[in-house]
Design a protein around this motif. Structure first.
Motif, PDB file in Angstrom:
ATOM      1  N   ALA A 137      -0.054   4.930  -1.023  1.00  0.00           N
ATOM      2  CA  ALA A 137      -1.494   4.913  -1.319  1.00  0.00           C
ATOM      3  C   ALA A 137      -2.201   6.074  -0.624  1.00  0.00           C
ATOM      4  O   ALA A 137      -1.736   6.580   0.393  1.00  0.00           O
ATOM      5  CB  ALA A 137      -2.098   3.592  -0.848  1.00  0.00           C
ATOM      6  N   GLN A 138      -3.307   6.489  -1.158  1.00  0.00           N
ATOM      7  CA  GLN A 138      -4.152   7.524  -0.575  1.00  0.00           C
ATOM      8  C   GLN A 138      -5.474   6.853  -0.198  1.00  0.00           C
ATOM      9  O   GLN A 138      -6.290   6.586  -1.069  1.00  0.00           O
ATOM     10  CB  GLN A 138      -4.414   8.630  -1.590  1.00  0.00           C
ATOM     11  CG  GLN A 138      -3.175   9.270  -2.166  1.00  0.00           C
ATOM     12  CD  GLN A 138      -2.739  10.472  -1.363  1.00  0.00           C
ATOM     13  OE1 GLN A 138      -3.549  11.141  -0.749  1.00  0.00           O
ATOM     14  NE2 GLN A 138      -1.458  10.745  -1.369  1.00  0.00           N
ATOM     15  N   LEU A 139      -5.642   6.541   1.089  1.00  0.00           N
ATOM     16  CA  LEU A 139      -6.845   5.839   1.537  1.00  0.00           C
ATOM     17  C   LEU A 139      -7.520   6.625   2.655  1.00  0.00           C
ATOM     18  O   LEU A 139      -7.600   6.180   3.781  1.00  0.00           O
ATOM     19  CB  LEU A 139      -6.485   4.430   2.040  1.00  0.00           C
ATOM     20  CG  LEU A 139      -5.834   3.490   1.041  1.00  0.00           C
ATOM     21  CD1 LEU A 139      -5.345   2.230   1.727  1.00  0.00           C
ATOM     22  CD2 LEU A 139      -6.822   3.151  -0.067  1.00  0.00           C
ATOM     23  N   PHE A 164       0.838  -1.198   0.000  1.00  0.00           N
ATOM     24  CA  PHE A 164       0.000   0.000   0.000  1.00  0.00           C
ATOM     25  C   PHE A 164       0.872   1.247   0.000  1.00  0.00           C
ATOM     26  O   PHE A 164       0.390   2.335   0.271  1.00  0.00           O
ATOM     27  CB  PHE A 164      -0.890   0.032   1.252  1.00  0.00           C
ATOM     28  CG  PHE A 164      -1.903  -1.079   1.328  1.00  0.00           C
ATOM     29  CD1 PHE A 164      -3.115  -0.972   0.667  1.00  0.00           C
ATOM     30  CD2 PHE A 164      -1.650  -2.226   2.063  1.00  0.00           C
ATOM     31  CE1 PHE A 164      -4.058  -1.986   0.745  1.00  0.00           C
ATOM     32  CE2 PHE A 164      -2.582  -3.245   2.153  1.00  0.00           C
ATOM     33  CZ  PHE A 164      -3.788  -3.127   1.484  1.00  0.00           C
ATOM     34  N   ALA A 181     -10.879   5.321   5.188  1.00  0.00           N
ATOM     35  CA  ALA A 181     -11.096   3.882   5.019  1.00  0.00           C
ATOM     36  C   ALA A 181     -11.507   3.268   6.354  1.00  0.00           C
ATOM     37  O   ALA A 181     -11.185   3.797   7.417  1.00  0.00           O
ATOM     38  CB  ALA A 181      -9.831   3.218   4.493  1.00  0.00           C
ATOM     39  N   LEU A 200      -8.646   7.343   9.165  1.00  0.00           N
ATOM     40  CA  LEU A 200      -8.867   5.914   9.066  1.00  0.00           C
ATOM     41  C   LEU A 200      -9.631   5.431  10.293  1.00  0.00           C
ATOM     42  O   LEU A 200      -9.436   5.932  11.388  1.00  0.00           O
ATOM     43  CB  LEU A 200      -7.495   5.233   9.005  1.00  0.00           C
ATOM     44  CG  LEU A 200      -7.392   3.739   8.857  1.00  0.00           C
ATOM     45  CD1 LEU A 200      -7.908   3.310   7.485  1.00  0.00           C
ATOM     46  CD2 LEU A 200      -5.934   3.329   9.003  1.00  0.00           C
ATOM     47  N   LEU A 246      -3.284   7.744   5.166  1.00  0.00           N
ATOM     48  CA  LEU A 246      -4.440   7.000   5.657  1.00  0.00           C
ATOM     49  C   LEU A 246      -5.205   7.853   6.666  1.00  0.00           C
ATOM     50  O   LEU A 246      -5.633   7.369   7.702  1.00  0.00           O
ATOM     51  CB  LEU A 246      -3.972   5.689   6.303  1.00  0.00           C
ATOM     52  CG  LEU A 246      -3.065   4.809   5.444  1.00  0.00           C
ATOM     53  CD1 LEU A 246      -2.397   3.727   6.274  1.00  0.00           C
ATOM     54  CD2 LEU A 246      -3.858   4.206   4.309  1.00  0.00           C
TER      55      LEU A 246
END
Length: 170
Positions: free
Chosen positions: A15-17, A12, A20, A40, A37
């Motif tokens: 990554a741009q989450l 990951f 989540a 999150l 994240l």
């Protein structure tokens, strides 16, 4: 949204989450280096052997979360809210806990060298066996529990935060 299961060996990194939600997961040997994240939501999640170097979990909610054997250097945990957080056998050099709320958390056998603790709430946190050298904002450790071997390092951090000079010249 990920729920109920195991995630193993996934990359990951970067990554741009944002926002989540992870629930009832075991996450093993995954790479979150440099990932964003923010906000999150983690509920009953165990991270084992994962990399979080330079990741940003700012504003996250962590409930019943554990990190075991993880690489967490420069991890951003600014303004997180954590309940029943366990961090064990991790390298967390330069971790950023600015204004984090992690009362009662456990940080066992971790390298917290250079951690940013300013404004954090760590009452009843237990830091046994962890390296607590050159931390900033050591006043956040008020009400935390350390082992006898950590008293000098914590004392020096408190002296530095208070701006007290130590000089043997009269």
């Amino acid at each position: 949204e990920l729920a109920r299961g195991t995630v193993r060996g996934v990359r990951f990194s970067a990554a741009q989450l944002r926002r989540a939600e992870l629930t009832d997961l075991t996450v093993t040997d995954c790479d979150f280096s440099g990932a964003v994240l923010e906000e999150l939501s983690l509920d009953r999640v165990a991270f084992v052997g994962c990399r979080f170097d330079g990741a940003d979990l700012g504003g996250a909610s962590l409930v019943d979360v554990s990190f075991t054997g993880c690489q967490m250097s420069e991890l951003g945990l600014r303004m997180v809210r954590a309940e029943r957080l366990l961090v064990s056998d991790c390298t967390a050099v330069g971790i950023d806990l600015y204004r984090a709320w992690a009362n009662g958390s456990r940080w066992h056998d971790c390298d917290l060298t250079g951690a940013e603790l300013s404004g954090a709430h760590l009452e009843r946190a237990r830091l046994h066996g962890s390296t607590i050298v050159d931390v900033r904002g050591a006043a956040a450790l008020r009400g935390a529990v350390i082992d006898p071997a950590q008293t000098v390092a914590v004392g020096l951090a408190l002296i530095a935060d208070a701006g007290i000079g130590v000089d043997d010249r009269r």
